[in-house]
Design a protein around this motif. Structure first.
Motif, short mmCIF file in Angstrom:
data_model
loop_
_atom_site.label_atom_id
_atom_site.label_comp_id
_atom_site.label_asym_id
_atom_site.label_seq_id
_atom_site.Cartn_x
_atom_site.Cartn_y
_atom_site.Cartn_z
N GLY A 137 0.83 -0.18 -11.44
CA GLY A 137 0.19 0.95 -11.92
C GLY A 137 0.69 2.18 -11.38
N HIS A 138 2.00 2.29 -11.11
CA HIS A 138 2.64 3.60 -10.59
C HIS A 138 3.56 4.30 -11.31
CE1 HIS A 138 2.15 2.29 -5.92
NE2 HIS A 138 1.48 1.51 -6.75
N HIS A 139 3.83 3.55 -12.40
CA HIS A 139 4.93 4.25 -13.45
C HIS A 139 4.77 3.76 -14.76
CE1 HIS A 139 8.98 6.26 -14.17
NE2 HIS A 139 9.09 5.36 -15.00
N VAL A 140 5.05 4.72 -15.90
CA VAL A 140 4.79 4.58 -17.29
C VAL A 140 6.02 4.20 -17.86
CG1 VAL A 140 3.90 5.37 -19.37
CG2 VAL A 140 2.67 5.94 -17.34
N ILE A 141 6.07 3.35 -18.70
CA ILE A 141 7.29 2.97 -19.45
C ILE A 141 6.95 3.09 -20.88
CG2 ILE A 141 9.08 1.31 -20.19
CD1 ILE A 141 8.34 -0.43 -17.61
N GLU A 142 7.74 4.32 -21.70
CA GLU A 142 7.51 4.74 -22.76
C GLU A 142 8.41 3.94 -23.69
OE1 GLU A 142 6.40 8.83 -24.63
OE2 GLU A 142 8.45 8.69 -24.21
N LYS B 263 7.63 -2.59 2.16
CA LYS B 263 6.18 -1.63 2.35
C LYS B 263 5.57 -1.18 1.12
CE LYS B 263 7.90 -0.39 7.01
NZ LYS B 263 8.42 0.45 7.88
N LEU B 264 6.62 -0.77 0.28
CA LEU B 264 5.96 -0.38 -1.16
C LEU B 264 5.12 -1.32 -1.90
CD1 LEU B 264 5.78 1.91 -3.14
CD2 LEU B 264 8.13 1.56 -4.16
N LEU B 265 6.02 -2.50 -1.93
CA LEU B 265 5.35 -3.60 -2.65
C LEU B 265 4.25 -4.04 -1.92
CD1 LEU B 265 6.02 -5.84 -4.63
CD2 LEU B 265 7.14 -7.34 -3.31
#
Length: 161
Positions: free
Chosen positions: A64-69, A155-157
């Protein structure tokens, strides 16, 4: 002047929106946010095709961190190109995963074109990780990457900052 902001989305042009949405949701774990059709207006002006007509969808990455258009152009006619990692301007999306071998085994019989199977990263800042490249239904390069414990990507994961 320097742009100060954040990356909101990554846009990709696809040949069949429904097929691509299915791939991104079912195989890559994305979530469909919205889909719509647009003709003319502001979108045609932004993309530079006065009579543009297209179908589009927004998906969120699994975290839920990035949008793919995704865009499927109806007008003007789409132009195919060869997509290869070595071509200037070719891009790829990287999805962080916690168990690449398990994911690879789960999807390897889904008719996906893999550029490689899982490869152990043995040098550099990603040493200890495992990665692979695959292609989406239109040949767009995707990377699945399992970061090594203790790295920033790990850590991000894990949801750490």
């Amino acid at each position: 002047m320097v742009i100060r902001g954040a990356v909101q989305h990554t846009g990709l042009t696809v040949s069949n929106l429904e097929r691509s949405v299915d791939f991104y949701v079912r195989i890559l774990g994305c979530k469909l946010i919205m889909s719509q059709e647009k003709t003319g207006g502001y979108l045609a002006a932004i993309v530079g095709y006065p009579n543009a007509s297209l179908k589009m969808a927004h998906l969120s990455d699994p975290a839920g961190h990035h949008v793919i258009e995704l865009f499927e152009y109806m007008v003007p006619e789409m132009v195919k190109t060869e997509l290869e990692p070595r071509r200037i301007g070719n891009a790829h999306l990287c999805f962080l995963v916690s168990d690449l071998n398990a994911i690879y085994n789960a999807i390897k019989n889904e008719g996906i074109t893999f550029i490689s199977g899982p490869v152990d990263v043995d040098t550099g800042v990603n040493a200890g990780g495992v990665g692979l490249y695959l292609r989406d239904p239109d040949g767009i390069t995707m990377e699945l990457f399992q970061p090594a414990p203790g790295t920033n990507a790990y850590k991000l994961l894990q949801g750490e900052k």
